[in-house]
Design a protein around this motif. Structure first.
Motif, PDB file in Angstrom:
ATOM      1  N   ARG A 255      58.912  33.040 -24.535  1.00 41.51           N
ATOM      2  CA  ARG A 255      58.619  34.724 -24.803  1.00 41.51           C
ATOM      3  C   ARG A 255      59.472  35.693 -23.841  1.00 41.51           C
ATOM      4  O   ARG A 255      60.036  36.720 -24.156  1.00 41.51           O
ATOM      5  CB  ARG A 255      57.225  34.977 -24.612  1.00 41.51           C
ATOM      6  N   LYS A 256      59.187  35.355 -22.674  1.00 38.90           N
ATOM      7  CA  LYS A 256      60.006  35.885 -21.489  1.00 38.90           C
ATOM      8  C   LYS A 256      61.302  36.032 -21.856  1.00 38.90           C
ATOM      9  O   LYS A 256      61.986  36.946 -21.593  1.00 38.90           O
ATOM     10  CB  LYS A 256      59.747  35.150 -20.129  1.00 38.90           C
ATOM     11  N   LEU A 257      62.148  34.745 -22.073  1.00 40.66           N
ATOM     12  CA  LEU A 257      63.755  34.828 -22.398  1.00 40.66           C
ATOM     13  C   LEU A 257      64.265  35.708 -23.513  1.00 40.66           C
ATOM     14  O   LEU A 257      65.209  36.271 -23.549  1.00 40.66           O
ATOM     15  CB  LEU A 257      63.904  33.444 -22.447  1.00 40.66           C
ATOM     16  N   VAL A 258      63.111  35.815 -24.687  1.00 49.57           N
ATOM     17  CA  VAL A 258      63.306  36.595 -25.718  1.00 49.57           C
ATOM     18  C   VAL A 258      63.286  38.144 -25.667  1.00 49.57           C
ATOM     19  O   VAL A 258      63.944  38.770 -25.963  1.00 49.57           O
ATOM     20  CB  VAL A 258      62.560  36.022 -26.985  1.00 49.57           C
ATOM     21  N   ASN A 259      61.962  38.349 -25.027  1.00 53.02           N
ATOM     22  CA  ASN A 259      61.537  39.689 -24.913  1.00 53.02           C
ATOM     23  C   ASN A 259      61.654  40.312 -23.505  1.00 53.02           C
ATOM     24  O   ASN A 259      61.804  41.674 -23.509  1.00 53.02           O
ATOM     25  CB  ASN A 259      60.226  39.774 -25.213  1.00 53.02           C
ATOM     26  N   GLY A 260      62.144  39.666 -22.425  1.00 51.92           N
ATOM     27  CA  GLY A 260      62.392  40.183 -21.189  1.00 51.92           C
ATOM     28  C   GLY A 260      60.938  40.544 -20.468  1.00 51.92           C
ATOM     29  O   GLY A 260      61.030  41.011 -19.507  1.00 51.92           O
ATOM     30  N   GLY A 261      59.885  40.313 -21.191  1.00 57.20           N
ATOM     31  CA  GLY A 261      58.553  40.590 -20.658  1.00 57.20           C
ATOM     32  C   GLY A 261      57.575  39.591 -21.678  1.00 57.20           C
ATOM     33  O   GLY A 261      58.019  38.460 -22.356  1.00 57.20           O
ATOM     34  N   TYR A 262      56.400  40.196 -21.989  1.00 56.40           N
ATOM     35  CA  TYR A 262      55.308  39.398 -22.822  1.00 56.40           C
ATOM     36  C   TYR A 262      54.605  40.472 -23.504  1.00 56.40           C
ATOM     37  O   TYR A 262      53.714  40.078 -23.998  1.00 56.40           O
ATOM     38  CB  TYR A 262      54.274  38.813 -21.826  1.00 56.40           C
ATOM     39  N   ASN A 263      55.678  41.522 -24.176  1.00 58.14           N
ATOM     40  CA  ASN A 263      55.160  42.391 -25.321  1.00 58.14           C
ATOM     41  C   ASN A 263      54.838  41.194 -26.537  1.00 58.14           C
ATOM     42  O   ASN A 263      55.816  40.476 -26.824  1.00 58.14           O
ATOM     43  CB  ASN A 263      56.010  43.224 -25.413  1.00 58.14           C
ATOM     44  N   GLY A 264      53.817  41.396 -27.199  1.00 54.89           N
ATOM     45  CA  GLY A 264      53.691  40.671 -28.341  1.00 54.89           C
ATOM     46  C   GLY A 264      53.038  39.092 -28.371  1.00 54.89           C
ATOM     47  O   GLY A 264      53.081  38.581 -29.053  1.00 54.89           O
ATOM     48  N   TRP A 265      52.672  38.781 -26.823  1.00 51.01           N
ATOM     49  CA  TRP A 265      52.207  37.564 -26.665  1.00 51.01           C
ATOM     50  C   TRP A 265      51.203  37.145 -27.366  1.00 51.01           C
ATOM     51  O   TRP A 265      51.009  36.059 -27.743  1.00 51.01           O
ATOM     52  CB  TRP A 265      51.927  37.528 -25.043  1.00 51.01           C
ATOM     53  N   ASP A 266      49.812  37.941 -27.546  1.00 48.63           N
ATOM     54  CA  ASP A 266      48.873  37.607 -28.344  1.00 48.63           C
ATOM     55  C   ASP A 266      49.196  37.044 -29.653  1.00 48.63           C
ATOM     56  O   ASP A 266      48.717  36.045 -30.183  1.00 48.63           O
ATOM     57  CB  ASP A 266      47.872  38.534 -28.565  1.00 48.63           C
ATOM     58  N   VAL A 267      50.318  37.584 -30.506  1.00 46.91           N
ATOM     59  CA  VAL A 267      50.756  37.453 -31.780  1.00 46.91           C
ATOM     60  C   VAL A 267      51.364  36.006 -31.625  1.00 46.91           C
ATOM     61  O   VAL A 267      51.255  35.300 -32.246  1.00 46.91           O
ATOM     62  CB  VAL A 267      51.251  38.573 -32.423  1.00 46.91           C
ATOM     63  N   PHE A 268      52.254  36.144 -30.651  1.00 52.46           N
ATOM     64  CA  PHE A 268      53.445  34.942 -30.566  1.00 52.46           C
ATOM     65  C   PHE A 268      52.556  33.681 -30.218  1.00 52.46           C
ATOM     66  O   PHE A 268      52.702  32.857 -30.955  1.00 52.46           O
ATOM     67  CB  PHE A 268      54.296  35.320 -29.406  1.00 52.46           C
ATOM     68  N   SER A 269      51.516  33.707 -29.397  1.00 50.65           N
ATOM     69  CA  SER A 269      50.753  32.495 -28.951  1.00 50.65           C
ATOM     70  C   SER A 269      50.006  32.035 -30.089  1.00 50.65           C
ATOM     71  O   SER A 269      49.571  30.919 -30.343  1.00 50.65           O
ATOM     72  CB  SER A 269      49.841  32.808 -27.783  1.00 50.65           C
ATOM     73  N   LYS A 270      49.513  32.958 -30.743  1.00 54.46           N
ATOM     74  CA  LYS A 270      48.669  32.898 -32.102  1.00 54.46           C
ATOM     75  C   LYS A 270      49.498  31.949 -33.003  1.00 54.46           C
ATOM     76  O   LYS A 270      49.177  30.782 -33.685  1.00 54.46           O
ATOM     77  CB  LYS A 270      48.266  33.936 -32.746  1.00 54.46           C
ATOM     78  N   TYR A 271      50.817  32.380 -33.237  1.00 56.54           N
ATOM     79  CA  TYR A 271      51.598  31.530 -34.240  1.00 56.54           C
ATOM     80  C   TYR A 271      52.262  30.233 -33.523  1.00 56.54           C
ATOM     81  O   TYR A 271      52.461  29.390 -34.782  1.00 56.54           O
ATOM     82  CB  TYR A 271      52.615  32.464 -34.812  1.00 56.54           C
ATOM     83  N   VAL A 272      52.254  30.305 -32.352  1.00 59.68           N
ATOM     84  CA  VAL A 272      52.685  28.813 -31.751  1.00 59.68           C
ATOM     85  C   VAL A 272      51.776  27.801 -32.053  1.00 59.68           C
ATOM     86  O   VAL A 272      51.775  26.748 -32.570  1.00 59.68           O
ATOM     87  CB  VAL A 272      52.757  28.856 -30.237  1.00 59.68           C
ATOM     88  N   GLU A 273      50.328  28.244 -31.990  1.00 61.91           N
ATOM     89  CA  GLU A 273      49.204  27.263 -32.198  1.00 61.91           C
ATOM     90  C   GLU A 273      49.174  27.002 -33.680  1.00 61.91           C
ATOM     91  O   GLU A 273      49.047  25.733 -33.940  1.00 61.91           O
ATOM     92  CB  GLU A 273      47.949  27.843 -31.653  1.00 61.91           C
ATOM     93  N   LYS A 274      49.395  27.852 -34.382  1.00 67.34           N
ATOM     94  CA  LYS A 274      49.445  27.614 -36.202  1.00 67.34           C
ATOM     95  C   LYS A 274      50.605  26.505 -36.249  1.00 67.34           C
ATOM     96  O   LYS A 274      50.542  25.599 -36.980  1.00 67.34           O
ATOM     97  CB  LYS A 274      49.676  28.862 -36.981  1.00 67.34           C
ATOM     98  N   ALA A 275      51.787  26.902 -35.606  1.00 68.04           N
ATOM     99  CA  ALA A 275      53.021  26.109 -35.994  1.00 68.04           C
ATOM    100  C   ALA A 275      52.880  24.575 -35.374  1.00 68.04           C
ATOM    101  O   ALA A 275      52.958  23.613 -35.977  1.00 68.04           O
ATOM    102  CB  ALA A 275      54.281  26.640 -35.485  1.00 68.04           C
ATOM    103  N   LYS A 276      52.103  24.351 -34.197  1.00 65.49           N
ATOM    104  CA  LYS A 276      51.816  23.177 -33.639  1.00 65.49           C
ATOM    105  C   LYS A 276      50.983  22.279 -34.373  1.00 65.49           C
ATOM    106  O   LYS A 276      50.875  21.168 -34.413  1.00 65.49           O
ATOM    107  CB  LYS A 276      51.107  23.449 -32.112  1.00 65.49           C
ATOM    108  N   ALA A 277      49.915  23.104 -34.844  1.00 64.45           N
ATOM    109  CA  ALA A 277      48.977  22.268 -36.088  1.00 64.45           C
ATOM    110  C   ALA A 277      49.740  21.769 -37.296  1.00 64.45           C
ATOM    111  O   ALA A 277      49.362  20.712 -37.705  1.00 64.45           O
ATOM    112  CB  ALA A 277      47.903  23.510 -36.208  1.00 64.45           C
ATOM    113  N   VAL A 278      50.723  22.375 -37.746  1.00 62.76           N
ATOM    114  CA  VAL A 278      51.379  21.837 -38.830  1.00 62.76           C
ATOM    115  C   VAL A 278      52.583  20.793 -38.415  1.00 62.76           C
ATOM    116  O   VAL A 278      52.879  19.930 -38.953  1.00 62.76           O
ATOM    117  CB  VAL A 278      51.883  23.139 -39.495  1.00 62.76           C
ATOM    118  N   ILE A 279      53.416  21.563 -37.454  1.00 61.04           N
ATOM    119  CA  ILE A 279      54.767  20.717 -36.954  1.00 61.04           C
ATOM    120  C   ILE A 279      54.341  19.694 -35.951  1.00 61.04           C
ATOM    121  O   ILE A 279      55.027  18.548 -36.076  1.00 61.04           O
ATOM    122  CB  ILE A 279      55.832  21.618 -36.600  1.00 61.04           C
ATOM    123  N   GLY A 280      53.539  19.903 -35.020  1.00 64.97           N
ATOM    124  CA  GLY A 280      53.501  19.261 -33.770  1.00 64.97           C
ATOM    125  C   GLY A 280      52.826  17.959 -33.851  1.00 64.97           C
ATOM    126  O   GLY A 280      53.148  16.748 -33.229  1.00 64.97           O
TER     127      GLY A 280
END
Length: 465
Positions: A440-465
């Motif tokens: 998130r830091k490399l894309v955003n330069g900070g952590y704006n939108g982290w709550d949404v980002f981390s939510k969809y990371v977990e959703k993707a991990k449950a399906v892909i991971g």
């Protein structure tokens, strides 16, 4: 507190500007600000307060649970010191018990989760409405979709209120709990402290091990890597792009990808090699289907038709840049979800007035000519912004993005920009080791939108991971 207020003021101003850019009548715009926007800001504030209270109580319980056993076992040749330590241990143990009881009674952790969940759902609903995506894609204008949006907002607020009513009813049914029950719960909380502390220590050891592994990889790479040689195209050297440090990263959106001032030269015939038009170009290998459109739609909460249309091109671009990997795909899906609120290349939210206000005259974006602010607004999966970035990525891909910026919305070109960025900026490397905050830091330069980002990371991990 000033920092929190500053963020809320920024959020209010940013969302208000977007609402003003819609085609809604003034009365409906006022409703959105008074009902939806104010509710979002209120939920953000309450979620922050409940989180801070929850963390404070849990921190007291954890620290006290660690210190008390050590103080109880303390022995000294001086009876007075031993007595002082004993009474201190007793007082601290009572504070730990009270802290655990307060957290259980007021349920600050549960309230934080509920406020945060409702706030994110409200923001998602608002972004979908402003973008005319998801349930609003069938409407022709914001005015047509307004009634549906208002209904959904009221449903979310009603659901939030019902959740609190249910909590109060549960508290009312539990009034018959005796003090002994409360004490027993506090004791159970203390008994679980050591297990939780050990778990935190294990996480810390894993993080330390990962850091050592990364350092070792960097050391080996510096010892054994061959210095980069210039590529030869038509008998002429093409210089490689110099690396850019992490500190150069800007945030996306209002200052998306602003770090490129000058693009490195590339030969015109590179476009032919990227498009597979060379006479001696070998056939492209088949792309591993790590994800189906149905799975992508489930992860991204977006229409299946979008995933069927755009997923193959994204997978092909990842393979072309040799970063097609399950972990990389997880980070990419979460990133695209935050930046586009779905799964398709889009124009940045806003309109000409908004783009001119925020981007016109921005030399850091390369916008040095009149009209550049609106012309080079954010587009695509990762919201490439500014004349300099359009010029740079256009040369990387062999596409004239500077003179035809709308090509950044082309699914194939947008996917290649996304994949190229993930590889060049080290985002794919961070994703492969599961360092999601760094992604998130490399894309955003900070952590704006982290709550949404981390939510969809977990959703993707449950399906892909």
């Amino acid at each position: 507190m000033a920092k929190k207020n500053s963020y809320r003021q920024y959020l209010r101003q940013h969302l208000s500007d977007l609402i003003d850019e819609t085609d809604l009548p003034t009365l409906k715009k006022d409703f959105m600000k008074a009902r939806w926007l104010d509710q979002v800001l209120w939920l953000e504030g309450r979620a922050t307060k409940e989180r801070d209270r929850h963390y404070s109580l849990r921190l007291l319980t954890i620290i006290g649970g660690v210190i008390v056993p050590a103080m109880v076992g303390f022995k000294s040749t001086n009876p007075k010191i031993e007595e002082i330590v004993g009474w201190t241990a007793f007082g601290l143990s009572q504070a730990v018990a009270v802290s655990a009881a307060i957290e259980e009674f007021f349920a600050h952790g549960e309230k934080y989760k509920q406020f945060r969940n409702t706030a994110e759902n409200m923001k998602i609903e608002g972004w979908q409405f402003l973008q005319m995506a998801g349930p609003y894609s069938q409407f022709e204008s914001h005015d047509d979709a307004y009634a549906t949006f208002a209904y959904h907002v009221e449903q979310l607020i009603q659901k939030d209120v019902q959740g609190f009513v249910a909590q109060f009813e549960e508290k009312g049914q539990s009034k018959e709990k005796t003090p002994a029950t409360v004490a027993q719960n506090a004791e159970l909380a203390l008994n679980n402290l050591n297990e939780k502390i050990e778990y935190q220590a294990q996480l810390q050891r894993e993080a330390e091990e990962r850091r050592r592994w990364e350092e070792e990889q960097q050391r080996l790479q510096s010892e054994f890597s061959v210095p980069p040689q210039p590529a030869v195209t038509n008998g002429e050297d093409v210089q490689t792009t110099p690396p850019v440090s992490l500190e150069d990263l800007p945030p996306l959106g209002a200052a998306a990808m602003t770090w490129f001032e000058e693009a490195e030269p590339e030969e015109p015939n590179q476009q032919e090699s990227m498009n597979g038009k060379g006479n001696s170009e070998p056939a492209k290998p088949s792309v591993p289907q790590l994800l189906t459109p149905e799975q992508a739609a489930k992860i991204m909460d977006c229409p299946l038709a979008d995933c069927q249309k755009y997923l193959p091109g994204v997978l092909e671009a990842l393979q072309e840049y040799d970063i097609l990997d399950k972990q990389v795909l997880i980070g990419l899906l979460a990133t695209v979800r935050v930046e586009t609120n779905g799964f398709k290349p889009i124009n940045e939210f806003g309109g000409p007035k908004y783009f001119t206000k925020h981007y016109e005259g921005r030399r850091d974006l390369g916008n040095v000519q009149p009209g550049d602010g609106a012309k080079y607004h954010g587009r695509g999966y990762i919201q490439i912004t500014g004349r300099a970035n359009y010029r740079n990525y256009g040369k990387k891909l062999g596409v004239d993005l500077e003179n035809q910026p709308e090509l950044a919305l082309d699914p194939e070109i947008s996917a290649k920009i996304l994949a190229c960025y993930f590889k060049d900026r080290g985002v794919a490397t961070a994703a492969k080791v599961g360092d999601w905050r760094k992604v998130r830091k490399l894309v955003n330069g900070g952590y704006n939108g982290w709550d949404v980002f981390s939510k969809y990371v977990e959703k993707a991990k449950a399906v892909i991971g």
